[in-house]
Design an enzyme around this catalytic site. Structure first.
Site, PDB file in Angstrom:
ATOM      1  N   HIS A  94      -8.400  -0.008  -0.621  1.00  0.00           N
ATOM      2  CA  HIS A  94      -8.117  -0.672   0.746  1.00  0.00           C
ATOM      3  C   HIS A  94      -9.381  -0.263   1.404  1.00  0.00           C
ATOM      4  CE1 HIS A  94      -7.561   0.525   5.008  1.00  0.00           C
ATOM      5  NE2 HIS A  94      -6.165  -0.399   5.156  1.00  0.00           N
ATOM      6  N   TYR A 127       0.937  -0.897  -0.116  1.00  0.00           N
ATOM      7  CA  TYR A 127      -0.068   0.328   0.178  1.00  0.00           C
ATOM      8  C   TYR A 127       1.164   1.236  -0.208  1.00  0.00           C
ATOM      9  CZ  TYR A 127      -4.628  -2.504   0.726  1.00  0.00           C
ATOM     10  OH  TYR A 127      -4.966  -2.757   0.535  1.00  0.00           O
TER      11      TYR A 127
END
Length: 257
Positions: free
Chosen positions: A41, A29
């Protein structure tokens, strides 16, 4: 599509807690464009009330990693290999771009030099293939016991429910990604299967505060396209974005007409 990263620990070794999946997920991420990372996410791909990230990654693979039982840590020496797969090319392009610019990956405060990054295209699956897990496959059901306590039941690959739950999960991911109206779903009823050939071990992993049980080994897999593409790039079973369900093809059978 998948990426293969080759990492060389700066200082000669990388020491991680034995349950390190969340560190890899966080690193992924961190190396995405901010808006893209937020979308994956927080939103992902939805099917009814379920959300799927549709990416997965392998365990860290190196020669002879050393386990320190008194500290519950793993010691890796280079080269260390990590595979990352996703259904959206944009996801992997963003990740590769950020990694190439930085040439460094940090895990638990330690730096690794990015020695190489390779793009791996998926193999063609004409008929059944033998796949090997690069990260454990896990499926489960959740229920409440007579006292009202929430329980989780993980299934062994030899149980009928294992294959059924893997395919139910795959169909939900397909509907989330391809859309509800498609002709790929009825084909799953015709000759699709997942059979354990050689199970290596049960793997018990803690992802943050959640205990997860999965299985490593060799499986025979038969899936129609584009479901094979989905399974290969986004993972089999549950919790793919937490580092579960990545496989590689090790053998393809010749089928006679």
């Amino acid at each position: 599509m998948r990426l293969k990263l080759t990492l060389e620990p700066i200082g000669g070794r990388l020491i991680l807690q034995v349950h390190y999946n969340h560190l890899i997920q966080g690193m992924i991420y961190h190396h995405l464009d901010q808006a893209l990372a937020r979308r994956f996410h927080e939103e992902g791909f939805t099917y009814h009330k379920r959300r799927f990230k549709l990416f997965t990654f392998s365990r860290l693979i190196s020669r002879n990693p050393h386990y320190l039982p008194e500290r519950r840590e793993l010691v890796f020496k280079g080269p260390i290999y990590l595979w990352i797969g996703a259904m959206e090319v944009e996801f992997l392009e963003s990740l590769a771009s950020h990694l190439v610019k930085r040439r460094e990956v940090r895990l638990e405060g330690q730096s690794c030099h990015l020695a190489a990054i390779e793009v791996e295209m998926q193999p063609e699956a004409r008929g059944p293939v033998v796949v090997r897990t690069l990260s454990p496959i896990t499926v489960h059901r959740t229920f409440f016991d007579p006292e009202g306590r929430k329980k989780t039941r993980f299934f062994h690959p030899s149980e009928v429910e294992f294959e059924r739950l893997v395919f139910d999960n795959l169909l939900r991911k397909a509907r989330a990604f391809y859309g509800e109206q498609t002709d790929v779903f009825p084909a799953l009823e015709d000759g699709a299967y997942l059979r354990p050939l050689k199970l290596k071990k049960e793997v018990i992993t803690r992802f943050k505060d959640t205990l997860v049980k999965g299985w490593d080994g060799l499986f025979e897999l038969s899936l129609p396209e584009p479901l094979f593409t989905l399974a290969y790039n986004a993972g089999l079973g549950a919790r793919n974005s937490q580092g579960f369900g990545m496989v590689e093809v090790v053998k393809q059978y010749e089928t006679s007409l």
